[in-house]
Design an enzyme around this catalytic site. Sequence first.
Site, short mmCIF file in Angstrom:
data_model
loop_
_atom_site.label_atom_id
_atom_site.label_comp_id
_atom_site.label_asym_id
_atom_site.label_seq_id
_atom_site.Cartn_x
_atom_site.Cartn_y
_atom_site.Cartn_z
N GLY A 1 43.19 13.02 47.11
CA GLY A 1 41.95 12.15 47.17
C GLY A 1 42.45 10.83 47.76
O GLY A 1 41.99 9.76 47.18
N ARG B 1 40.38 1.80 26.51
CA ARG B 1 39.36 1.16 26.35
C ARG B 1 39.16 0.96 24.78
O ARG B 1 38.36 0.11 24.32
CB ARG B 1 38.09 2.41 26.70
CG ARG B 1 37.93 2.14 28.40
CD ARG B 1 37.21 3.49 28.98
NE ARG B 1 36.79 3.39 30.25
CZ ARG B 1 36.38 4.20 30.98
NH1 ARG B 1 36.32 5.65 30.49
NH2 ARG B 1 36.12 4.24 32.27
N ASP C 1 40.93 6.04 28.49
CA ASP C 1 40.08 6.07 27.21
C ASP C 1 40.77 5.17 26.07
O ASP C 1 40.30 4.70 25.41
CB ASP C 1 39.81 7.53 26.82
CG ASP C 1 39.10 8.37 27.86
OD1 ASP C 1 38.18 7.99 28.29
OD2 ASP C 1 39.76 9.48 28.06
N ARG D 1 27.10 21.40 35.46
CA ARG D 1 28.27 21.01 35.08
C ARG D 1 29.24 22.35 35.13
O ARG D 1 29.97 22.28 35.90
CB ARG D 1 28.36 20.87 33.34
CG ARG D 1 30.07 20.18 32.89
CD ARG D 1 29.70 19.49 31.64
NE ARG D 1 31.23 19.42 31.22
CZ ARG D 1 31.95 18.25 31.45
NH1 ARG D 1 31.46 17.36 31.98
NH2 ARG D 1 33.22 18.36 30.85
N ASN E 1 35.36 22.59 41.64
CA ASN E 1 36.56 21.95 41.43
C ASN E 1 37.50 22.87 41.20
O ASN E 1 38.62 22.86 41.40
CB ASN E 1 36.48 20.66 40.42
CG ASN E 1 35.83 19.41 41.14
OD1 ASN E 1 36.17 19.02 42.10
ND2 ASN E 1 34.95 18.76 40.49
N VAL F 1 43.75 13.56 37.26
CA VAL F 1 42.85 12.63 36.91
C VAL F 1 41.51 13.08 37.29
O VAL F 1 40.21 12.86 36.72
CB VAL F 1 42.91 11.22 37.63
CG1 VAL F 1 41.93 10.12 37.55
CG2 VAL F 1 44.52 10.73 37.16
N GLY F 2 41.26 13.72 38.41
CA GLY F 2 39.98 14.36 38.94
C GLY F 2 39.24 14.94 37.87
O GLY F 2 39.85 15.81 37.41
N HIS G 1 38.48 14.77 27.83
CA HIS G 1 38.02 13.41 28.56
C HIS G 1 36.65 13.62 29.07
O HIS G 1 36.49 14.14 29.99
CB HIS G 1 38.90 13.08 29.87
CG HIS G 1 38.45 11.87 30.57
ND1 HIS G 1 38.29 10.82 30.25
CD2 HIS G 1 37.72 12.15 31.87
CE1 HIS G 1 37.94 10.01 31.17
NE2 HIS G 1 37.18 10.82 32.21
N ALA H 1 42.03 8.99 50.22
CA ALA H 1 41.07 8.10 50.75
C ALA H 1 40.06 7.59 49.79
O ALA H 1 39.14 6.71 50.13
CB ALA H 1 40.37 8.73 52.09
N GLY H 2 40.08 7.99 48.49
CA GLY H 2 38.99 7.84 47.55
C GLY H 2 39.42 6.24 47.04
O GLY H 2 40.42 5.61 47.26
P1 NAX Z 1 36.21 9.09 44.94
O1 NAX Z 1 34.94 9.92 45.38
O2 NAX Z 1 35.97 7.66 45.67
O3 NAX Z 1 37.45 9.98 45.89
C1 NAX Z 1 37.81 11.27 45.71
C2 NAX Z 1 38.56 11.66 46.83
O4 NAX Z 1 38.92 12.97 46.83
C3 NAX Z 1 37.63 11.65 48.07
O5 NAX Z 1 38.08 10.79 49.01
C4 NAX Z 1 37.53 13.13 48.75
O6 NAX Z 1 37.24 13.24 49.84
C5 NAX Z 1 38.81 13.77 48.13
N1 NAX Z 1 38.82 14.99 47.80
C6 NAX Z 1 37.96 16.11 47.55
N2 NAX Z 1 38.41 17.23 47.45
C7 NAX Z 1 39.32 17.01 47.82
C8 NAX Z 1 40.68 18.20 47.99
N3 NAX Z 1 40.17 19.42 47.73
N4 NAX Z 1 41.81 17.72 48.31
C9 NAX Z 1 42.06 16.51 48.41
N5 NAX Z 1 41.10 15.40 48.31
C10 NAX Z 1 39.78 15.70 47.91
O7 NAX Z 1 36.50 9.09 43.60
P2 NAX Z 1 37.39 8.35 42.71
O8 NAX Z 1 36.47 7.20 42.09
O9 NAX Z 1 38.61 8.00 43.50
O10 NAX Z 1 37.48 8.95 41.58
C11 NAX Z 1 38.62 10.47 41.71
C12 NAX Z 1 38.28 11.38 40.33
O11 NAX Z 1 38.82 10.81 39.20
C13 NAX Z 1 37.07 11.82 40.18
O12 NAX Z 1 36.75 13.10 39.79
C14 NAX Z 1 36.61 10.82 38.99
O13 NAX Z 1 35.54 11.75 38.14
C15 NAX Z 1 37.76 10.90 38.17
N6 NAX Z 1 37.85 9.84 36.92
C16 NAX Z 1 38.77 10.33 36.13
C17 NAX Z 1 39.10 9.39 34.98
C18 NAX Z 1 39.93 9.47 33.86
O14 NAX Z 1 40.14 9.05 33.14
N7 NAX Z 1 40.45 11.06 33.75
C19 NAX Z 1 38.38 8.04 34.93
C20 NAX Z 1 38.26 7.52 36.52
C21 NAX Z 1 37.50 8.65 37.30
O15 NAX Z 1 36.02 8.63 36.82
#
Ligand code: NAX
Length: 324
Positions: free
Chosen positions: A8, A159, A156, A95, A102, A126-127, A184, A10-11
């Site tokens: 991810g 927080r 968490d 969900r 995913n 993290v995702g 989470h 570029a995210g």
């Molecule tokens: P973004 O949507 O900005 O970035 C995610 C990136 O992942 C995108 O650029 C997308 O193209 C890429 N992606 C999708 N499928 C992929 C794959 N198969 N291989 C490689 N890259 C892929 O999200 P962002 O705000 O950066 O958040 C990333 C993840 O963290 C999300 O799933 C979000 O829900 C999760 N989080 C988890 C948290 C935790 O505490 N565990 C807190 C923060 C966040 O909400």
Amino acid sequence: MKKIVVTGGAGQIAYNLLFSLANGDLFGSNEPLSLQLLEIPEALPALEGVKMELEDCAFPLLQEIRIGSDPEKIFEGATHAFLLGAKPRGPGMERSDLLKENGVIFIDQGKALNRKADKNVKVLVVGNPCNTNCLIALKNAPDLNPRHFFAMTALDERRAQHQVAKKHGMGVKDVSKITIWGNHSSTLVPDVSHATILGRPAKDHFSDPSWLRGEFVSTVQQRGAAIIKARGKSSAASAAHSALNAMKSIITPTLAGQWYSMGVYSKGNPYGIDQDLVFSFPCRTDVGGEVSIVPGLAWDDWLKEKIKLSEQELQQEREAIKPL
Ligand code: NAX
């Protein structure tokens, strides 16, 4: 050289994480690094832009930046992996559908880790849904140590730490040993029953314990949603900060008498939780760099019930991805 994979790339979390990593904030100023960034093909042009910015910082430690969309190439030799990339929940999506979509990603990435990464790789997922994604990844990497796979609940924990400190008008550094149990998600259980404030049991500081079971819990559980409401986007800088520090906790011996919260593989856990989940427990890292669960923290009936609900949610998530 440390080979750090970030998926991810570029995210928005990656954009807040990569520059700290390249600056040496994780391994210090003497350790050269390779950054290996994975994205889906559509996001590679944006990732190229991130790569250009990393180059323009001229980080002395950064020896190499590799970008691509083939996990087999990007995971090659990885010593540490931040799995941030995941699909967001779309409008009207159940969900269980999100779990399956995913799930496929984490099957592929688990397999690529298994084949290509360093055999001692440490993986932080993290995702979201991060606990179950982590379970999928470790199940698909049978040659790697399942105890080297982690799901992030460090945000968490921070927080919760902030809420407790704010309630008492103290600094966050005065509050320690808060535990996040479970998933989470909105069922996570922030627990201060073994926490300390200025070295004294936190509970002694609360004249009104009802806050700890009411507003405190719901504020921590709903904090991510509150940030989306306020900012129009999900937490990114705080998530990146927590991800960096979560990995630091995993690889650094924990100070005596302290612990941190982390989603870990539950097999052999000392709390009677289902043995085949990724569940958040209080953890410590020993001097050899291995992570174990802190045993023996007592649960009262209220805590038992809340933790059970989070365990049940994780069991349902596991059920939903069984067809995969
Ligand atoms: P973004 O949507 O900005 O970035 C995610 C990136 O992942 C995108 O650029 C997308 O193209 C890429 N992606 C999708 N499928 C992929 C794959 N198969 N291989 C490689 N890259 C892929 O999200 P962002 O705000 O950066 O958040 C990333 C993840 O963290 C999300 O799933 C979000 O829900 C999760 N989080 C988890 C948290 C935790 O505490 N565990 C807190 C923060 C966040 O909400």
